[in-house]
Motif scaffolding. Structure first.
Motif, PDB file in Angstrom:
ATOM      1  N   ALA A 158       0.812  -1.214   0.000  1.00 40.87           N
ATOM      2  CA  ALA A 158       0.000   0.000   0.000  1.00 40.87           C
ATOM      3  C   ALA A 158       0.844   1.262   0.000  1.00 40.87           C
ATOM      4  CB  ALA A 158      -0.938   0.008   1.208  1.00 40.87           C
ATOM      5  N   ALA A 159       2.120   1.139   0.380  1.00 39.85           N
ATOM      6  CA  ALA A 159       3.007   2.293   0.364  1.00 39.85           C
ATOM      7  C   ALA A 159       3.456   2.650  -1.047  1.00 39.85           C
ATOM      8  CB  ALA A 159       4.230   2.033   1.244  1.00 39.85           C
ATOM      9  N   ASP A 160       3.229   1.765  -2.004  1.00 38.73           N
ATOM     10  CA  ASP A 160       3.596   1.985  -3.403  1.00 38.73           C
ATOM     11  C   ASP A 160       2.346   2.412  -4.177  1.00 38.73           C
ATOM     12  OD1 ASP A 160       4.181   1.816  -6.099  1.00 38.73           O
ATOM     13  OD2 ASP A 160       5.349  -0.035  -5.918  1.00 38.73           O
ATOM     14  N   PRO A 161       2.247   3.677  -4.596  1.00 37.27           N
ATOM     15  CA  PRO A 161       1.034   4.156  -5.282  1.00 37.27           C
ATOM     16  C   PRO A 161       0.662   3.333  -6.512  1.00 37.27           C
ATOM     17  CG  PRO A 161       2.413   6.009  -4.651  1.00 37.27           C
ATOM     18  CD  PRO A 161       3.213   4.774  -4.381  1.00 37.27           C
ATOM     19  N   ALA A 162       1.640   2.901  -7.293  1.00 41.68           N
ATOM     20  CA  ALA A 162       1.343   2.116  -8.484  1.00 41.68           C
ATOM     21  C   ALA A 162       0.785   0.742  -8.113  1.00 41.68           C
ATOM     22  CB  ALA A 162       2.606   1.959  -9.328  1.00 41.68           C
ATOM     23  N   ASP A 163       1.358   0.125  -7.108  1.00 40.26           N
ATOM     24  CA  ASP A 163       0.880  -1.181  -6.672  1.00 40.26           C
ATOM     25  C   ASP A 163      -0.533  -1.068  -6.111  1.00 40.26           C
ATOM     26  OD1 ASP A 163       1.429  -3.910  -6.560  1.00 40.26           O
ATOM     27  OD2 ASP A 163       2.021  -3.814  -4.459  1.00 40.26           O
ATOM     28  N   LEU A 164      -0.785   0.004  -5.357  1.00 39.37           N
ATOM     29  CA  LEU A 164      -2.122   0.225  -4.810  1.00 39.37           C
ATOM     30  C   LEU A 164      -3.137   0.425  -5.929  1.00 39.37           C
ATOM     31  CD1 LEU A 164      -4.032   0.739  -2.405  1.00 39.37           C
ATOM     32  CD2 LEU A 164      -3.377   3.159  -2.545  1.00 39.37           C
ATOM     33  N   ALA A 165      -2.772   1.230  -6.917  1.00 37.73           N
ATOM     34  CA  ALA A 165      -3.685   1.495  -8.033  1.00 37.73           C
ATOM     35  C   ALA A 165      -4.058   0.196  -8.745  1.00 37.73           C
ATOM     36  CB  ALA A 165      -3.051   2.467  -9.012  1.00 37.73           C
ATOM     37  N   ARG A 166      -3.086  -0.678  -8.927  1.00 34.78           N
ATOM     38  CA  ARG A 166      -3.356  -1.973  -9.555  1.00 34.78           C
ATOM     39  C   ARG A 166      -4.341  -2.784  -8.728  1.00 34.78           C
ATOM     40  NH1 ARG A 166      -1.846  -6.697  -8.038  1.00 34.78           N
ATOM     41  NH2 ARG A 166      -0.352  -5.845  -6.530  1.00 34.78           N
ATOM     42  N   ALA A 167      -4.125  -2.786  -7.414  1.00 27.78           N
ATOM     43  CA  ALA A 167      -4.964  -3.598  -6.528  1.00 27.78           C
ATOM     44  C   ALA A 167      -6.404  -3.090  -6.461  1.00 27.78           C
ATOM     45  CB  ALA A 167      -4.359  -3.621  -5.130  1.00 27.78           C
ATOM     46  N   LEU A 168      -6.616  -1.805  -6.728  1.00 26.41           N
ATOM     47  CA  LEU A 168      -7.955  -1.231  -6.604  1.00 26.41           C
ATOM     48  C   LEU A 168      -8.856  -1.536  -7.802  1.00 26.41           C
ATOM     49  CD1 LEU A 168      -7.209   2.298  -5.066  1.00 26.41           C
ATOM     50  CD2 LEU A 168      -8.028   0.241  -3.901  1.00 26.41           C
ATOM     51  N   ASP A 169      -8.307  -2.022  -8.882  1.00 25.15           N
ATOM     52  CA  ASP A 169      -9.125  -2.334 -10.058  1.00 25.15           C
ATOM     53  C   ASP A 169     -10.200  -3.364  -9.713  1.00 25.15           C
ATOM     54  OD1 ASP A 169      -7.760  -0.616 -11.691  1.00 25.15           O
ATOM     55  OD2 ASP A 169      -6.419  -2.132 -12.529  1.00 25.15           O
ATOM     56  N   GLY A 170     -11.449  -3.013  -9.970  1.00 28.52           N
ATOM     57  CA  GLY A 170     -12.560  -3.921  -9.729  1.00 28.52           C
ATOM     58  C   GLY A 170     -13.041  -3.995  -8.290  1.00 28.52           C
ATOM     59  N   VAL A 171     -12.429  -3.203  -7.393  1.00 28.08           N
ATOM     60  CA  VAL A 171     -12.791  -3.232  -5.969  1.00 28.08           C
ATOM     61  C   VAL A 171     -13.923  -2.240  -5.697  1.00 28.08           C
ATOM     62  CG1 VAL A 171     -11.952  -2.640  -3.654  1.00 28.08           C
ATOM     63  CG2 VAL A 171     -10.530  -4.012  -5.196  1.00 28.08           C
ATOM     64  N   THR A 172     -14.865  -2.616  -4.851  1.00 26.52           N
ATOM     65  CA  THR A 172     -15.958  -1.715  -4.480  1.00 26.52           C
ATOM     66  C   THR A 172     -15.766  -1.100  -3.092  1.00 26.52           C
ATOM     67  OG1 THR A 172     -17.213  -3.647  -3.705  1.00 26.52           O
ATOM     68  CG2 THR A 172     -17.673  -2.839  -5.929  1.00 26.52           C
ATOM     69  N   THR A 173     -15.062  -1.820  -2.191  1.00 28.29           N
ATOM     70  CA  THR A 173     -14.848  -1.325  -0.829  1.00 28.29           C
ATOM     71  C   THR A 173     -13.456  -1.706  -0.360  1.00 28.29           C
ATOM     72  OG1 THR A 173     -17.189  -1.695  -0.327  1.00 28.29           O
ATOM     73  CG2 THR A 173     -15.732  -1.267   1.531  1.00 28.29           C
ATOM     74  N   VAL A 174     -12.779  -0.783   0.329  1.00 24.40           N
ATOM     75  CA  VAL A 174     -11.481  -1.064   0.940  1.00 24.40           C
ATOM     76  C   VAL A 174     -11.606  -0.956   2.451  1.00 24.40           C
ATOM     77  CG1 VAL A 174      -9.143  -0.155   1.309  1.00 24.40           C
ATOM     78  CG2 VAL A 174     -10.036  -0.400  -1.011  1.00 24.40           C
ATOM     79  N   LEU A 175     -11.118  -1.981   3.152  1.00 24.55           N
ATOM     80  CA  LEU A 175     -11.014  -1.942   4.602  1.00 24.55           C
ATOM     81  C   LEU A 175      -9.551  -1.767   4.952  1.00 24.55           C
ATOM     82  CD1 LEU A 175     -11.948  -2.280   7.522  1.00 24.55           C
ATOM     83  CD2 LEU A 175     -11.828  -4.771   7.192  1.00 24.55           C
ATOM     84  N   MET A 176      -9.223  -0.683   5.643  1.00 23.12           N
ATOM     85  CA  MET A 176      -7.832  -0.375   5.995  1.00 23.12           C
ATOM     86  C   MET A 176      -7.561  -0.832   7.420  1.00 23.12           C
ATOM     87  SD  MET A 176      -5.118   0.804   4.686  1.00 23.12           S
ATOM     88  CE  MET A 176      -3.659   1.830   4.770  1.00 23.12           C
ATOM     89  N   CYS A 177      -6.695  -1.843   7.551  1.00 23.35           N
ATOM     90  CA  CYS A 177      -6.340  -2.388   8.863  1.00 23.35           C
ATOM     91  C   CYS A 177      -4.874  -2.137   9.185  1.00 23.35           C
ATOM     92  CB  CYS A 177      -6.638  -3.876   8.913  1.00 23.35           C
ATOM     93  SG  CYS A 177      -8.379  -4.291   8.756  1.00 23.35           S
ATOM     94  N   ALA A 178      -4.292  -1.132   8.575  1.00 23.86           N
ATOM     95  CA  ALA A 178      -2.893  -0.791   8.824  1.00 23.86           C
ATOM     96  C   ALA A 178      -2.774   0.727   8.851  1.00 23.86           C
ATOM     97  CB  ALA A 178      -1.999  -1.372   7.734  1.00 23.86           C
ATOM     98  N   GLU A 179      -1.650   1.208   9.318  1.00 21.09           N
ATOM     99  CA  GLU A 179      -1.395   2.644   9.307  1.00 21.09           C
ATOM    100  C   GLU A 179      -0.213   2.891   8.376  1.00 21.09           C
ATOM    101  OE1 GLU A 179      -1.255   4.540  13.085  1.00 21.09           O
ATOM    102  OE2 GLU A 179      -3.283   3.901  13.632  1.00 21.09           O
ATOM    103  N   ILE A 180      -0.548   3.080   7.091  1.00 18.14           N
ATOM    104  CA  ILE A 180       0.464   3.296   6.055  1.00 18.14           C
ATOM    105  C   ILE A 180      -0.022   4.444   5.184  1.00 18.14           C
ATOM    106  CG2 ILE A 180       1.831   2.250   4.199  1.00 18.14           C
ATOM    107  CD1 ILE A 180       1.000  -0.492   5.276  1.00 18.14           C
ATOM    108  N   ASP A 181       0.256   5.674   5.607  1.00 19.97           N
ATOM    109  CA  ASP A 181      -0.147   6.841   4.817  1.00 19.97           C
ATOM    110  C   ASP A 181      -1.628   6.740   4.455  1.00 19.97           C
ATOM    111  OD1 ASP A 181       0.068   9.228   3.529  1.00 19.97           O
ATOM    112  OD2 ASP A 181       1.304   8.516   1.878  1.00 19.97           O
ATOM    113  N   ASN A 182      -2.471   6.591   5.477  1.00 24.40           N
ATOM    114  CA  ASN A 182      -3.881   6.274   5.260  1.00 24.40           C
ATOM    115  C   ASN A 182      -4.634   7.330   4.477  1.00 24.40           C
ATOM    116  OD1 ASN A 182      -2.810   4.631   7.392  1.00 24.40           O
ATOM    117  ND2 ASN A 182      -4.892   3.988   7.866  1.00 24.40           N
ATOM    118  N   ALA A 183      -4.309   8.600   4.678  1.00 23.62           N
ATOM    119  CA  ALA A 183      -5.019   9.648   3.948  1.00 23.62           C
ATOM    120  C   ALA A 183      -4.779   9.521   2.444  1.00 23.62           C
ATOM    121  CB  ALA A 183      -4.586  11.028   4.447  1.00 23.62           C
ATOM    122  N   ARG A 184      -3.557   9.171   2.053  1.00 26.37           N
ATOM    123  CA  ARG A 184      -3.264   8.982   0.627  1.00 26.37           C
ATOM    124  C   ARG A 184      -4.033   7.788   0.076  1.00 26.37           C
ATOM    125  NH1 ARG A 184      -0.324   5.468  -1.802  1.00 26.37           N
ATOM    126  NH2 ARG A 184       0.756   4.855   0.113  1.00 26.37           N
TER     127      ARG A 184
END
Length: 334
Positions: free
Chosen positions: A52-78
């Motif tokens: 999640a700290a890698d913007p490109a990796d995060l963007a890839r993971a979000l494809d097709g996702v409807t909801t994200v549950l954040m259970c970590a503290e890794i630049d959460n606002a971003r």
């Protein structure tokens, strides 16, 4: 199909939420972390490596996702901004006030995309926020007091232990509160849980104080000593901190029970008038609370809100309690 991506999904809270969501019809659950191969799989879910700290990796993971549950503290606002800009619902179980305040600034982004972000989801904050709303509506007061009793024998991850150590000694004060059986009357010590900063704004209560104690009376007294300014400074020194974190991760004293109680000010409602919630394993109640909110998220209004602004507190707590927890609303409970 509701596709839920759980970031930090292999931690204690993430696993509980994943297990609960896996049983919801029409829900696909993706459990994500940087090293999924090192963790035991969660039945009924899909594993994914995500940094999640890698913007490109995060963007890839979000494809097709409807909801994200954040259970970590890794630049959460971003991370929240990346989700909300795409119209993806966002739920955060974080307990750090500064972090939650940063996400709160994304309300315009969420409204523009029609997405909902839910903050203060879990036990503390979360259940405490809902109890505070119940208490404030029943007995308007100039102050609410939130007491949190945690089991010192429950296993917690290094991030949670470090967060607790960092909070010691930041606020002064203590008071006595009554907790449900078997705990009874306990001294709680002021602790910087995030709800004391957010509740005055969401509930209109002038002052909110939050305090912490442990199920072990001895360890609670040691907690008070560790919170003294000189001791707190010592605990933050690099080597001392590392040694203590390692010891606390390996050795556990006490049980895995928890209890939270909300009363109206000092000396008010410490008996029958207080409202409380108790059970075993705080990570379980946090994960289950997140799962319930995610289930209802599509029907909630867009924008960034804390849990007490989104759900009916008694209905939500009653459903949560049916999963093996105890809810006490006092003699006027409805």
């Amino acid at each position: 199909m509701n596709t839920v991506l759980i970031l930090g999904g292999y931690g204690a809270v993430g696993r509980e939420a994943a297990a609960a969501l896996a049983g919801v019809p029409g829900t696909r659950v993706i459990v994500a972390g940087r090293n999924p191969g090192r963790a035991a799989p969660v039945p009924g879910t899909v594993a994914m490596r995500v940094d999640a700290a890698d913007p490109a990796d995060l963007a890839r993971a979000l494809d097709g996702v409807t909801t994200v549950l954040m259970c970590a503290e890794i630049d959460n606002a971003r991370v929240a901004h990346a989700c909300l800009k795409r119209g993806i619902g966002y739920v955060d179980v974080s307990a750090s006030h500064d972090l939650l305040a940063g996400i709160g600034g994304l309300d315009d982004v969420a409204r523009a995309s029609g997405a909902t972000a839910a903050l203060s989801v879990g036990l503390v904050p979360g259940v405490t926020n809902l109890l505070a709303r119940v208490r404030a509506e029943r007995a308007p007061s100039t102050e609410l007091r939130v007491g949190v009793l945690l089991g010192s024998g429950e296993h917690h991850g290094p991030a949670a232990i470090a967060w607790t150590l960092d909070g010691l000694g930041t606020l002064e004060g203590s008071w006595t509160m009554n907790f449900p059986v078997p705990y009874g009357s306990r001294v709680v010590h002021r602790f910087p849980f995030s709800d004391q900063y957010t509740l005055p704004g969401t509930l209109g209560v002038p002052a909110v104080r939050t305090g912490l104690c442990l199920d072990s009376r001895l360890l609670t007294r040691l907690l008070a000593v560790a919170g003294r300014p000189a001791a707190a400074r010592l605990l933050r020194r690099g080597r001392v901190r590392s040694l203590l974190l390692g010891a606390l991760a390996r050795f556990h004293f006490g049980g895995d029970g928890f209890a939270v109680t909300v009363t109206s000010g000092e000396g008010e409602g410490d008996g029958e008038g207080g409202v409380s919630f108790s059970g075993r394993r705080q990570s379980r109640v946090t994960g289950r609370a997140a799962a319930l909110l995610i289930r209802d998220l599509p029907a909630l209004p867009p924008g960034v809100r804390h849990i007490e602004q989104l759900v009916d507190p008694i209905a939500f707590l009653t459903e949560l309690a049916s999963d093996g927890f105890d809810l006490l609303l006092g003699p006027d409970g409805r």
